[in-house]
Design a protein around this motif. Structure first.
Motif, PDB file in Angstrom:
ATOM      1  N   PRO A  34      59.189 -69.524 -83.182  1.00  0.00           N
ATOM      2  CA  PRO A  34      58.759 -68.788 -84.376  1.00  0.00           C
ATOM      3  C   PRO A  34      59.731 -67.675 -84.755  1.00  0.00           C
ATOM      4  N   ASN A  35      60.862 -67.576 -84.063  1.00  0.00           N
ATOM      5  CA  ASN A  35      61.842 -66.550 -84.357  1.00  0.00           C
ATOM      6  C   ASN A  35      61.220 -65.163 -84.279  1.00  0.00           C
ATOM      7  N   ALA A  36      60.526 -64.913 -83.172  1.00  0.00           N
ATOM      8  CA  ALA A  36      59.733 -63.691 -83.044  1.00  0.00           C
ATOM      9  C   ALA A  36      60.486 -62.569 -82.341  1.00  0.00           C
ATOM     10  N   ILE A  37      61.698 -62.826 -81.875  1.00  0.00           N
ATOM     11  CA  ILE A  37      62.426 -61.800 -81.131  1.00  0.00           C
ATOM     12  C   ILE A  37      63.477 -61.171 -82.041  1.00  0.00           C
ATOM     13  N   HIS A  38      63.458 -59.868 -82.128  1.00  0.00           N
ATOM     14  CA  HIS A  38      64.365 -59.168 -83.035  1.00  0.00           C
ATOM     15  C   HIS A  38      64.973 -57.964 -82.352  1.00  0.00           C
ATOM     16  N   ARG A  39      66.001 -57.430 -83.014  1.00  0.00           N
ATOM     17  CA  ARG A  39      66.518 -56.149 -82.568  1.00  0.00           C
ATOM     18  C   ARG A  39      66.014 -55.091 -83.543  1.00  0.00           C
ATOM     19  N   GLY A  40      65.409 -54.074 -82.989  1.00  0.00           N
ATOM     20  CA  GLY A  40      64.769 -53.063 -83.822  1.00  0.00           C
ATOM     21  C   GLY A  40      65.735 -51.977 -84.248  1.00  0.00           C
ATOM     22  N   PRO A  41      65.217 -51.034 -85.023  1.00  0.00           N
ATOM     23  CA  PRO A  41      66.081 -50.009 -85.619  1.00  0.00           C
ATOM     24  C   PRO A  41      66.769 -49.095 -84.608  1.00  0.00           C
ATOM     25  N   THR A  42      66.238 -48.952 -83.419  1.00  0.00           N
ATOM     26  CA  THR A  42      66.945 -48.101 -82.456  1.00  0.00           C
ATOM     27  C   THR A  42      67.654 -48.945 -81.406  1.00  0.00           C
ATOM     28  N   GLY A  43      67.868 -50.220 -81.721  1.00  0.00           N
ATOM     29  CA  GLY A  43      68.652 -51.053 -80.823  1.00  0.00           C
ATOM     30  C   GLY A  43      67.819 -51.825 -79.826  1.00  0.00           C
ATOM     31  N   GLU A  44      66.509 -51.637 -79.842  1.00  0.00           N
ATOM     32  CA  GLU A  44      65.684 -52.323 -78.859  1.00  0.00           C
ATOM     33  C   GLU A  44      65.477 -53.782 -79.243  1.00  0.00           C
ATOM     34  N   VAL A  45      65.388 -54.639 -78.241  1.00  0.00           N
ATOM     35  CA  VAL A  45      65.071 -56.042 -78.482  1.00  0.00           C
ATOM     36  C   VAL A  45      63.578 -56.201 -78.237  1.00  0.00           C
ATOM     37  N   TYR A  46      62.840 -56.645 -79.237  1.00  0.00           N
ATOM     38  CA  TYR A  46      61.387 -56.704 -79.074  1.00  0.00           C
ATOM     39  C   TYR A  46      60.839 -58.036 -79.576  1.00  0.00           C
ATOM     40  N   ILE A  47      59.622 -58.325 -79.139  1.00  0.00           N
ATOM     41  CA  ILE A  47      58.958 -59.573 -79.534  1.00  0.00           C
ATOM     42  C   ILE A  47      57.811 -59.201 -80.457  1.00  0.00           C
ATOM     43  N   ASP A  48      57.751 -59.820 -81.637  1.00  0.00           N
ATOM     44  CA  ASP A  48      56.677 -59.436 -82.559  1.00  0.00           C
ATOM     45  C   ASP A  48      55.435 -60.301 -82.351  1.00  0.00           C
ATOM     46  N   ASP A  49      54.422 -60.059 -83.214  1.00  0.00           N
ATOM     47  CA  ASP A  49      53.107 -60.690 -83.028  1.00  0.00           C
ATOM     48  C   ASP A  49      53.111 -62.187 -83.228  1.00  0.00           C
ATOM     49  N   THR A  50      54.191 -62.743 -83.807  1.00  0.00           N
ATOM     50  CA  THR A  50      54.139 -64.171 -84.096  1.00  0.00           C
ATOM     51  C   THR A  50      54.476 -65.016 -82.869  1.00  0.00           C
ATOM     52  N   CYS A  51      54.659 -64.392 -81.725  1.00  0.00           N
ATOM     53  CA  CYS A  51      54.939 -65.131 -80.483  1.00  0.00           C
ATOM     54  C   CYS A  51      53.890 -66.219 -80.273  1.00  0.00           C
ATOM     55  N   ILE A  52      54.363 -67.432 -79.962  1.00  0.00           N
ATOM     56  CA  ILE A  52      53.415 -68.526 -79.752  1.00  0.00           C
ATOM     57  C   ILE A  52      53.192 -68.780 -78.266  1.00  0.00           C
ATOM     58  N   GLY A  53      53.789 -67.972 -77.414  1.00  0.00           N
ATOM     59  CA  GLY A  53      53.533 -68.101 -75.983  1.00  0.00           C
ATOM     60  C   GLY A  53      54.174 -69.321 -75.346  1.00  0.00           C
ATOM     61  N   CYS A  54      55.292 -69.801 -75.896  1.00  0.00           N
ATOM     62  CA  CYS A  54      55.889 -71.033 -75.362  1.00  0.00           C
ATOM     63  C   CYS A  54      56.640 -70.778 -74.058  1.00  0.00           C
ATOM     64  N   GLY A  55      57.076 -69.544 -73.823  1.00  0.00           N
ATOM     65  CA  GLY A  55      57.758 -69.226 -72.560  1.00  0.00           C
ATOM     66  C   GLY A  55      59.248 -69.500 -72.551  1.00  0.00           C
ATOM     67  N   ASN A  56      59.824 -69.913 -73.696  1.00  0.00           N
ATOM     68  CA  ASN A  56      61.263 -70.173 -73.718  1.00  0.00           C
ATOM     69  C   ASN A  56      62.068 -68.927 -73.355  1.00  0.00           C
ATOM     70  N   CYS A  57      61.665 -67.791 -73.910  1.00  0.00           N
ATOM     71  CA  CYS A  57      62.429 -66.564 -73.667  1.00  0.00           C
ATOM     72  C   CYS A  57      62.370 -66.208 -72.185  1.00  0.00           C
ATOM     73  N   GLN A  58      61.210 -66.422 -71.589  1.00  0.00           N
ATOM     74  CA  GLN A  58      61.081 -66.109 -70.166  1.00  0.00           C
ATOM     75  C   GLN A  58      62.045 -66.962 -69.353  1.00  0.00           C
ATOM     76  N   ARG A  59      62.146 -68.252 -69.732  1.00  0.00           N
ATOM     77  CA  ARG A  59      63.059 -69.134 -68.998  1.00  0.00           C
ATOM     78  C   ARG A  59      64.514 -68.787 -69.277  1.00  0.00           C
ATOM     79  N   ASN A  60      64.796 -68.314 -70.489  1.00  0.00           N
ATOM     80  CA  ASN A  60      66.190 -68.048 -70.841  1.00  0.00           C
ATOM     81  C   ASN A  60      66.717 -66.731 -70.306  1.00  0.00           C
ATOM     82  N   CYS A  61      65.827 -65.799 -69.964  1.00  0.00           N
ATOM     83  CA  CYS A  61      66.295 -64.485 -69.526  1.00  0.00           C
ATOM     84  C   CYS A  61      66.857 -64.596 -68.114  1.00  0.00           C
ATOM     85  N   PRO A  62      68.151 -64.262 -67.931  1.00  0.00           N
ATOM     86  CA  PRO A  62      68.728 -64.387 -66.590  1.00  0.00           C
ATOM     87  C   PRO A  62      68.271 -63.270 -65.652  1.00  0.00           C
TER      88      PRO A  62
END
Lengths: 291, 842
Positions: B723-751
């Protein structure tokens, strides 16, 4: 507007511990306060004699009371996570140094008049709180580095899991043993606590540790077999596992000892603070009622 | 052979089902071909009770089937019923082997397929496309004729099958739905990827099940699996719960037995069940064989499609995940639309029309959506190569904006990773931060903002609108997709970055014309983490600009490599040799996977000769670097231990991902008392879930890197978020917004393992009632028991990670709430500097 260079929320980037926070700002404030109190005590003419009843005495008493009440709110500050800027480190720093300055302020307020009454009770409680606090500062300054070195990147659950894994391996390895030898292994499995009671937590001494007993006994058996021929490989495997468990236990117990030392004084410091607040209330009320 | 259908739909996922339902509703002759015995296999394979999300929420659902977020069982049940109600003609167990035209050859329509072999060579096959109707050959040998074919087969592909004798026996399976179903069995899991390891661990997890589990891996190690999985597997082996056979292949399978080929010879073992998890073949080969061309050779490329989803093979339409739309609602809408198109409905506006209308609503000119898309496509250089359908999808992730003359588009040092294209008007780049009046103009068709996109770092300059202008802001995701789909766009972005990096770095009055030769000779190279770009003592005078990633500079002093400095993206290295000649004076290694631009020395030297200002500037830079080197060397003489420690700490931090971080939490373990107030503060300021694990993670010289987000320059988590729910916010933070579908891809991709999947626990009683009456779990994350008792069991799990406490004026709660000052947040540029030397030296 999008694309604006937003400044980040202010944050403490100075890499200082709570004792050196803000270039020892609070040490200076507290030191200054104490010196001021001593100078005033020496210079101001207090008649008939220095105590809480003189103008200076009132001033010091009020200051001390406000400090004590403020110092006790650190417990709330630590637990209520608000979103506005604050630094618990700065609070701790101020807490430590201002708390120490109370030795001077409180004692001068009393004018060194101590006796067996509710007023001295408050002073004694205050001193106990401060002394326990000093212990706290000492362990906070000394133990973290040792704690980190002992941890060696293992977390507490990992340490406990390592011991459980060794237990399982011991259990499996002991299956082919005879009854008498298996009973020795059971000592390690059944009569060996990692933490134990408060004293054991504080000292990390476990003189009756089942694992140590099992290890010594099995070591004896292996030594005896060695003198005659090759030792039983199952037994040497057990001995190896017992030694590993010994090391794992020692690490976990040291960890628990230091964690306990880092926490135990709070069990004195905090209840004593509550007692102090009660005693202070009694002290203030009695002073005003029996004036 | 059956009659010729009007439409054959292959695949009964959301896209295929919706298409079939529409065809049934329109009364078209159709057949829905599904290879398994149930509909919608991908969702069917979700674990039991999984919550299926319905995003994007603003998209209107246009389908004959209903769909709403809910449990897997509810969704599947609803579709089964409605498919039956619509009298959809479903044919199960119908796996398609080939699709070929039976009509005349289509003049000039030749399909070229490139097969890349393992040795690096490639082979090009040419195939003459034939006109419809198509003959579909099934796995069982039967055939289906259809005038048009809708490919809705998704991207899962088919699992690789056991090729050995006996591989088709019934106790060989390719999936494990519920590990709890099997008891007291001898089970062999084949394949050492994540799927195999997870299955093996699941089967052996409960000793009471009494399974004897063996994992068989062809290789000698588990190179493709996640670290955490491999560790868990090793622990399970050490505990005696799983046997592992490495370097082993399956020779043959017999009922009740398996024969394995090991390094020590053949082994015959009892075996009641074989679970083969040997990966799957992506469907691209099959799709290409049907005559459908892909946009590029990129692994992630999608088929080339017209605005009505028709592929390069006339009459074959591609929809759904295979067409690049992984979300259920998109798929269902496309299923509906494609059948309408096939049925001759040309006036149908796509379902995303209202979204696009809204995007263009505020712009001057009053054009229609199609006109706007065409304007952007033709005016902005890098968009020229796109099809109308690609443009529509592209615009969903992008924004068209109008600016008045003088408006600031973005400021220097603002975070941002989007790319801008100028559709109309002109913008001004403030090249000198100290004097905003010095500007360089960029006109229609050009792009800007590429530095933020490529390097993942903050904006390098403030950009203002020079005249009233219309810009298209291309999000990072859309830009990356664009670059992989349109090679010319990718080349143009590279050229522009090279030229502008050079201009920005070497300022001193250079013009693009001066740089023409240098830019033409420049090459982009990718360095693996740890790979040396420059080796101390080597000959060579090429200059390198670090385009993305970062480098560390080392020098051998007294035989040991000593860390000198950390070089972030956007800087350059290697200039000393060009100016002074001579050998390289230090080694430069990639801290993380990095892209560098190599400019050959011979292309650079004429530039230096022509521009004395440039030489002066380089010399200045060089002298500051030389000073640093000699400072560290002098320290090395007097305080050898300090410098070794400094090098050790710097290398440790780089190894732990600080090199690609923008903001990382460190814990000084000479101060940390282990109170976990950081974790409690984190949980208390974020719905009761902590995003950090203080105790876990690596430690070196009492400096601890806890498990917590590093807010990477190029976040790994963003790579594959449906759902393209991960963004970089105005102060440089990487955050996940409410549209997360809980698929777990990001969890698997994070080293770094910093993302957790969890549900938000309920509100707990007030702090004071805990302090006074012991109600509720107290500060910090509630325990599992309390959560289980009070939480809604139906609540969906979502991905949760650090957002750097954005929106909280106090900044990161972990740092604020640390009582001793042990928790600090740093960025590598500040921290990996000489200051670190003083920290340890002081």
């Amino acid at each position: 507007m999008r694309g604006r260079a937003v400044t980040r929320a202010p944050r403490d980037i100075a890499h200082e511990g709570f004792l050196t926070h803000g270039r020892m700002r609070w040490a200076k404030v507290a030191g200054g306060l104490s010196v001021l109190a001593i100078v005033a005590y020496a210079l101001v003419d207090q008649t008939p004699r220095p105590n809480g009843g003189t103008a200076l005495g009132y001033l010091l008493g009020t200051l001390g009371l406000l400090l004590i009440v403020w110092l006790s709110t650190i417990g709330l500050r630590k637990r209520i996570i608000t979103t506005k800027p604050y630094s618990l480190k700065a609070w701790t720093s101020a807490h430590v140094y201002l708390g120490l300055s109370l030795i001077v302020i409180g004692t001068l307020h009393a004018g060194f008049q101590l006796g067996w009454n509710v007023h001295t009770l408050a002073w004694v409680l205050m001193m106990l709180v401060i002394v326990s606090g000093i212990y706290g500062v000492v362990v906070y300054a000394r133990l973290p580095a040792q704690l980190s070195a002992n941890r060696n990147e293992a977390t507490q659950p990992q340490m406990l899991e390592a011991i459980r894994t060794l237990d399982r391996q011991l259990d499996t390895a002991a299956q082919p043993l005879a009854r008498a030898e298996a009973d020795l292994v059971r000592l390690s499995l059944e009569e060996c606590e990692v933490s134990g009671g408060l004293w054991q937590r504080l000292t990390a001494r476990h003189p009756r540790c089942g694992n140590a007993r099992a290890r010594d006994a099995i070591q004896g058996l292996v030594n005896e077999q060695m003198r005659r021929a090759k030792p039983d490989p199952a037994l040497t495997q057990i001995l190896f596992l017992l030694e590993r468990k010994d090391a794992a236990l020692a690490q976990a117990r040291r960890h628990i000892r230091m964690k306990t030392q880092l926490e135990i004084w709070l069990y004195l410091h905090v209840p004593m603070t509550i007692a102090l607040l009660v005693a202070l209330t009694a002290h203030v009320l009695s002073v005003f009622i029996y004036w | 052979m059956s009659d010729c259908y009007r439409i054959a739909i292959i695949g009964s996922g959301p896209a295929g089902l919706s298409a079939a339902a529409r065809a049934a509703a329109l009364g078209l002759s159709h057949v829905l071909l599904e290879k398994t015995d149930h509909l919608s296999d991908t969702i069917y394979k979700y674990q039991k009770g999984k919550h299926v999300m319905a995003t994007p929420s603003q998209l209107v659902l246009r389908s004959d089937l209903a769909f709403d977020a809910g449990k897997r069982e509810t969704v599947l049940g609803l579709w089964d019923n409605q498919t039956a109600d619509h009298k959809v003609n479903v044919r199960r167990h119908a796996e398609i082997k080939s699709i070929v035209g039976t009509g005349d050859p289509i003049p000039g329509s030749i399909m070229k397929t490139v097969t890349r072999k393992r040795d690096g060579t490639s082979e090009i096959k040419e195939m003459q496309r034939l006109a419809p109707p198509y003959k579909l050959t099934l796995a069982d040998g039967s055939e289906v004729m259809a005038e048009t074919v809708v490919l809705a087969i998704g991207t899962q592909g088919n699992p690789n099958l056991m090729g050995c004798p006996g591989g088709n026996l019934p106790h060989v399976q390719y999936q494990l739905d519920d590990p709890a179903m099997y008891n007291d069995e001898h089970i062999f899991v084949i394949g050492g990827g994540d799927a195999g390891i997870e299955n093996a661990l699941g089967l052996a997890g409960d000793a009471a099940q009494g399974n004897v589990v063996t994992l068989v891996n062809r290789g000698g190690e588990f190179s493709t699996a996640k670290d955490a999985n491999v560790k868990a597997l090793m622990a399970a082996r050490d505990a005696g719960r799983i046997s592992i056979m490495l370097g082993t292949t399956t020779r043959s399978i017999e009922p009740g037995w398996i024969v394995l080929e090991t390094a020590d010879g053949e082994v015959r073992a009892r075996c009641d069940r074989i679970i083969a998890r040997m990966g799957s073949a992506p469907p691209r080969g099959f799709v290409e064989a049907c005559g459908v061309e892909f946009a590029s050779n990129d692994r992630l490329a999608f088929p080339k499609l017209s605005a009505v989803f028709e592929s390069t093979a006339p009459g074959i339409f591609v929809i759904g995940a295979l067409a690049g739309y992984p979300l259920i609602k998109h798929c269902m809408n496309q299923g509906h639309d494609v059948v309408e198109f096939i049925n001759g409905n040309t006036s149908l506006k796509p379902a995303d029309e209202p979204i696009l209308e809204a995007k263009f609503a505020g712009l001057p000119g009053g054009r229609s959506v199609a006109d706007w898309l065409e304007l952007l496509r033709s005016n902005v250089g890098i968009l020229n190569g796109m099809s109308p359908l690609q443009m529509r999808e592209f615009m969903l992730d992008s924004q068209a904006r109008a600016y008045r003359a003088g408006d600031v588009i973005f400021e220097r040092n603002a975070p941002g990773s989007s790319l801008f294209g100028i559709a109309e008007g002109q913008v001004l780049v403030e090249v000198n931060p100290n004097d905003p009046s010095i500007t360089v103009g960029l006109g229609k068709g050009e792009i800007f903002g590429e530095v933020g996109l490529i390097s993942g770092r903050k904006r390098g300059a403030t950009i203002r609108a020079g005249t009233d202008c219309i810009l298209v802001e291309i999000s990072r995701t859309a830009a990356l997709k664009l670059m992989s789909a349109v090679p010319s766009a990718s080349r143009e972005v590279t050229r522009v970055t090279t030229e502008r990096s050079l201009l920005q770095i070497f300022k001193s009055g250079l013009t693009p014309a001066d740089l023409k030769d240098a830019v033409a000779a420049a090459k982009v190279e990718t360095m693996k983490a740890g790979q040396a770009l420059i080796k101390e003592g080597e000959e060579g005078d090429d200059i390198f600009i670090i385009r993305s990633g970062s480098m560390v500079v080392e020098k051998a002093i007294g035989g040991k490599p000593v860390f000198l400095s950390y070089v972030p993206a956007g800087s350059y290295v290697g200039e000393m040799a060009v100016i002074d000649g001579g050998r390289r004076t230090a080694t430069v290694r990639a801290a993380v996977k990095s892209d560098v631009i190599r400019i050959p020395g011979e292309a650079f030297r004429p530039l230096l000769a022509a521009k004395p200002g440039l030489t002066a500037r380089l010399r200045e830079e060089m002298s500051s670097r030389t000073q640093l080197n000699s400072y560290i060397e002098s320290k090395k003489d007097s305080f050898e231990g300090v410098v070794d420690m400094y090098t050790g700490v710097a290398n440790f931090l780089v190894d732990n991902g600080v090199g690609e971080a923008t903001d990382v939490l460190l814990i000084d373990e000479t101060l940390c008392i282990g109170c976990d107030n950081c974790e409690k503060a984190c949980a208390d300021s974020h719905d009761g879930l902590s995003r950090l694990d203080r105790e876990a993670g690596r430690t070196y010289a009492h400096l601890h890197v806890p498990t917590s987000c590093r807010h990477c320059e190029h976040p790994h988590c963003m790579a594959d978020c449906p759902p393209n729910a991960i963004h970089r916010g105005p102060t440089g933070e990487v955050y996940i917004d409410d549209t997360c579908i809980g698929c777990g891809n990001c969890q698997r991709n994070c080293p770094y393992g910093v993302i957790r999947m969890d549900k938000v626990p309920p509100k707990r009683p007030w702090l004071i009632s805990w302090m006074l009456f012991g109600q509720g779990p107290g500060p910090g994350e509630p325990g599992l028991k309390w959560k289980k008792k009070h939480a809604d069991p139906e609540a969906p799990k979502k991905a949760i990670k650090c957002d750097m406490c954005s929106g909280q004026s106090g900044g990161p709660a972990c740092v604020r709430a640390c009582p001793t000052g042990a928790a600090i947040r740093v960025n590598p540029e500040q921290f990996l500097s000489v200051a670190l030397l003083d920290r340890k030296g002081g």
